[in-house]
Design a protein around this motif. Structure first.
Motif, PDB file in Angstrom:
ATOM      1  N   HIS A 161       1.031  -0.999   0.161  1.00 21.63           N
ATOM      2  CA  HIS A 161      -0.683  -0.046  -0.397  1.00 21.63           C
ATOM      3  C   HIS A 161       0.928   1.564   0.330  1.00 21.63           C
ATOM      4  CE1 HIS A 161      -4.732  -0.861   0.886  1.00 21.63           C
ATOM      5  NE2 HIS A 161      -4.202  -2.147   0.777  1.00 21.63           N
ATOM      6  N   HIS A 162       2.572   1.391  -0.563  1.00 23.31           N
ATOM      7  CA  HIS A 162       2.866   2.366   0.289  1.00 23.31           C
ATOM      8  C   HIS A 162       2.318   3.032  -1.239  1.00 23.31           C
ATOM      9  CE1 HIS A 162       6.669   4.904  -0.347  1.00 23.31           C
ATOM     10  NE2 HIS A 162       6.479   4.517   1.101  1.00 23.31           N
ATOM     11  N   LYS A 163       2.893   4.307  -1.272  1.00 21.57           N
ATOM     12  CA  LYS A 163       1.881   5.325  -2.881  1.00 21.57           C
ATOM     13  C   LYS A 163       2.954   5.578  -3.496  1.00 21.57           C
ATOM     14  CE  LYS A 163       4.713   9.491  -0.436  1.00 21.57           C
ATOM     15  NZ  LYS A 163       4.186  10.778  -0.349  1.00 21.57           N
ATOM     16  N   ARG A 164       4.469   4.514  -3.175  1.00 23.86           N
ATOM     17  CA  ARG A 164       5.220   4.507  -4.782  1.00 23.86           C
ATOM     18  C   ARG A 164       4.782   3.258  -5.541  1.00 23.86           C
ATOM     19  NH1 ARG A 164      10.937   6.639  -2.546  1.00 23.86           N
ATOM     20  NH2 ARG A 164      10.752   8.829  -1.726  1.00 23.86           N
ATOM     21  N   ILE A 165       4.465   2.227  -4.639  1.00 27.88           N
ATOM     22  CA  ILE A 165       4.504   1.037  -5.560  1.00 27.88           C
ATOM     23  C   ILE A 165       2.711   0.664  -5.574  1.00 27.88           C
ATOM     24  CG2 ILE A 165       6.455  -0.072  -4.827  1.00 27.88           C
ATOM     25  CD1 ILE A 165       5.897  -1.795  -2.222  1.00 27.88           C
ATOM     26  N   TYR A 166       2.085   1.341  -5.118  1.00 29.96           N
ATOM     27  CA  TYR A 166       0.406   0.211  -4.983  1.00 29.96           C
ATOM     28  C   TYR A 166       0.311   0.165  -6.239  1.00 29.96           C
ATOM     29  CZ  TYR A 166      -4.140   0.865  -4.669  1.00 29.96           C
ATOM     30  OH  TYR A 166      -5.353   0.460  -4.432  1.00 29.96           O
ATOM     31  N   LYS A 167       0.318   1.191  -7.288  1.00 32.59           N
ATOM     32  CA  LYS A 167      -0.642   1.711  -8.631  1.00 32.59           C
ATOM     33  C   LYS A 167      -0.143   0.951  -9.286  1.00 32.59           C
ATOM     34  CE  LYS A 167       2.636   5.336 -10.106  1.00 32.59           C
ATOM     35  NZ  LYS A 167       2.703   6.716 -11.051  1.00 32.59           N
ATOM     36  N   TYR A 168       1.506  -0.171  -8.994  1.00 31.20           N
ATOM     37  CA  TYR A 168       2.304  -0.963 -10.201  1.00 31.20           C
ATOM     38  C   TYR A 168       1.679  -1.993 -10.176  1.00 31.20           C
ATOM     39  CZ  TYR A 168       4.955   2.844 -10.879  1.00 31.20           C
ATOM     40  OH  TYR A 168       5.889   3.926 -11.261  1.00 31.20           O
ATOM     41  N   ILE A 169       1.040  -2.668  -7.943  1.00 32.19           N
ATOM     42  CA  ILE A 169       0.812  -4.078  -8.042  1.00 32.19           C
ATOM     43  C   ILE A 169      -0.543  -4.438  -7.499  1.00 32.19           C
ATOM     44  CG2 ILE A 169       1.604  -5.769  -6.959  1.00 32.19           C
ATOM     45  CD1 ILE A 169       4.397  -5.158  -6.946  1.00 32.19           C
ATOM     46  N   HIS A 170      -0.929  -3.644  -6.016  1.00 34.51           N
ATOM     47  CA  HIS A 170      -1.874  -3.636  -5.561  1.00 34.51           C
ATOM     48  C   HIS A 170      -3.174  -3.255  -5.669  1.00 34.51           C
ATOM     49  CE1 HIS A 170      -4.001  -5.540  -1.675  1.00 34.51           C
ATOM     50  NE2 HIS A 170      -4.196  -4.926  -1.149  1.00 34.51           N
ATOM     51  N   LYS A 171      -3.123  -2.205  -6.727  1.00 32.05           N
ATOM     52  CA  LYS A 171      -4.066  -1.739  -7.083  1.00 32.05           C
ATOM     53  C   LYS A 171      -4.732  -2.589  -7.487  1.00 32.05           C
ATOM     54  CE  LYS A 171      -5.313   2.673  -9.736  1.00 32.05           C
ATOM     55  NZ  LYS A 171      -4.977   3.360 -11.063  1.00 32.05           N
ATOM     56  N   VAL A 172      -4.746  -3.238  -8.348  1.00 29.58           N
ATOM     57  CA  VAL A 172      -5.378  -4.440  -9.318  1.00 29.58           C
ATOM     58  C   VAL A 172      -6.565  -4.840  -7.822  1.00 29.58           C
ATOM     59  CG1 VAL A 172      -5.658  -6.847 -10.284  1.00 29.58           C
ATOM     60  CG2 VAL A 172      -3.518  -4.887 -10.936  1.00 29.58           C
ATOM     61  N   LEU A 190       2.239 -10.938  -9.912  1.00 28.31           N
ATOM     62  CA  LEU A 190       3.366 -10.177  -8.646  1.00 28.31           C
ATOM     63  C   LEU A 190       3.108 -10.652  -7.303  1.00 28.31           C
ATOM     64  CD1 LEU A 190       5.910  -7.863  -9.742  1.00 28.31           C
ATOM     65  CD2 LEU A 190       6.291 -10.440  -9.072  1.00 28.31           C
ATOM     66  N   GLU A 191       1.746  -9.576  -7.342  1.00 35.07           N
ATOM     67  CA  GLU A 191       0.500 -10.010  -5.236  1.00 35.07           C
ATOM     68  C   GLU A 191       0.461 -11.382  -4.957  1.00 35.07           C
ATOM     69  OE1 GLU A 191      -2.863  -8.617  -3.150  1.00 35.07           O
ATOM     70  OE2 GLU A 191      -2.086  -6.465  -5.131  1.00 35.07           O
ATOM     71  N   THR A 192       0.240 -12.290  -5.849  1.00 38.14           N
ATOM     72  CA  THR A 192      -0.119 -13.342  -6.276  1.00 38.14           C
ATOM     73  C   THR A 192       1.370 -14.406  -5.354  1.00 38.14           C
ATOM     74  OG1 THR A 192      -1.906 -13.224  -7.769  1.00 38.14           O
ATOM     75  CG2 THR A 192      -0.215 -15.535  -7.181  1.00 38.14           C
TER      76      THR A 192
END
Length: 294
Positions: A161-172, A190-192
């Motif tokens: 959930h860190h703002k620098r990486i959220y949109k690349y992985i966990h946002k899905v 990647l989250e899987t």
């Protein structure tokens, strides 16, 4: 000294449960299960059992456990238990979710499942019926796996959930503000891998029979599908698990994209105060209900 005391307590607890179990009536399903297990051992190789058996257990368990939540959307009576009543499920969202799920299951998770046989061989994990642990040992092992996975999930989930990486992985995973059961494993590949790694740590620590792999798969799927179901159904047997978070706890996370990071239990969020907004929200809801009753 402390370690000896802990060992004595655990040993005493084990003996107490074993004593109580001796008074319980015989399980009528035990003999058919034993026959089926021995038939499987006689007719399939360890590689087939560990690989295709694990895949079947995962797929059948996942979609069967998703089925009640899927059916609830067609039953008007169940809508009073839906947490976000203003956000009903749609066919479009469910179809999109299913396509991503099937991709993750067969192109991300299946290659990992193919390593199950080699894992059991490396750690010399038995398959035989005679070495299968008793039900209460299995239950304790699953609980231990859940404790370990929950810690891993809390810290890695919070990091995602860190703002620098959220949109690349966990946002899905957060594409659905109002979650539904099938969405439990809807995630970026990647989250899987990242969050899924926590599933295997407990196995490495506790596994003393291949049946634990399957029991832990079923328990973990039951938990994650429940918290993503979008329904807070009364008399849920999972609420008997100590410190269990539940659907409302995780549903709030999807509504607000913050806090309530743990997967199963509430203690990490309480310890670090990441459930403060959820607690405030609950208090507001209680006040609203009191005013409505008046």
């Amino acid at each position: 000294m402390a370690m000896n005391d802990s060992a004595n307590i655990l040993n005493s607890a084990y003996l107490a449960v074993e004593y109580i179990d001796s008074f319980l009536p015989d399980n009528p399903l035990q003999q058919p299960f034993k026959n089926a297990w021995n038939y499987m051992l006689d007719n399939y190789t360890k590689f087939q059992i560990a690989t295709w058996g694990s895949l079947i257990v995962h797929e059948v368990s996942y979609f069967l456990l998703c089925l009640p939540g899927f059916i609830f959307q067609f039953i008007p009576y169940m809508q009073k238990y839906k947490i976000q009543q203003d956000k009903p499920e749609t066919w479009e969202k469910q179809w999109k979710c299913l396509k991503t799920l099937l991709f993750n299951h067969f192109f991300i998770q299946l290659p990992l499942i193919c390593g199950t046989y080699y894992f059991t061989e490396f750690f010399n994990i038995p398959y035989e019926w005679e070495e299968m642990p008793r039900w209460y040992v299995l239950a304790a092992q699953c609980f231990g796996c859940a404790v370990i996975e929950d810690a891993w999930h809390y810290f890695l989930h919070r990091l995602l959930h860190h703002k620098r990486i959220y949109k690349y992985i966990h946002k899905v995973h957060h594409e659905f503000v109002s979650p539904f059961g099938m969405q439990a494993e809807y995630a970026h590949p990647l989250e899987t891998l990242i969050l899924g790694a926590g599933f295997f740590i407990g196995i490495v620590v506790f596994c003393n029979h291949v049946v634990l792999l399957w029991a832990w798969v079923i328990f973990r799927l039951m938990e994650t599908i429940d918290v993503h179901s979008g329904y807070d159904v009364p008399l849920n047997p999972l609420h008997l698990v100590p410190f269990y978070a539940g659907a409302r706890f995780h549903d709030f996370h999807h509504m607000n994209f913050i806090g309530n990071y743990a997967s199963t239990f509430t203690w990490w969020d309480r310890l670090f105060g990441t459930d403060s907004q959820f607690i405030a929200y609950q208090e507001k809801e209680k006040k609203k209900q009191c005013i409505t009753k008046k």
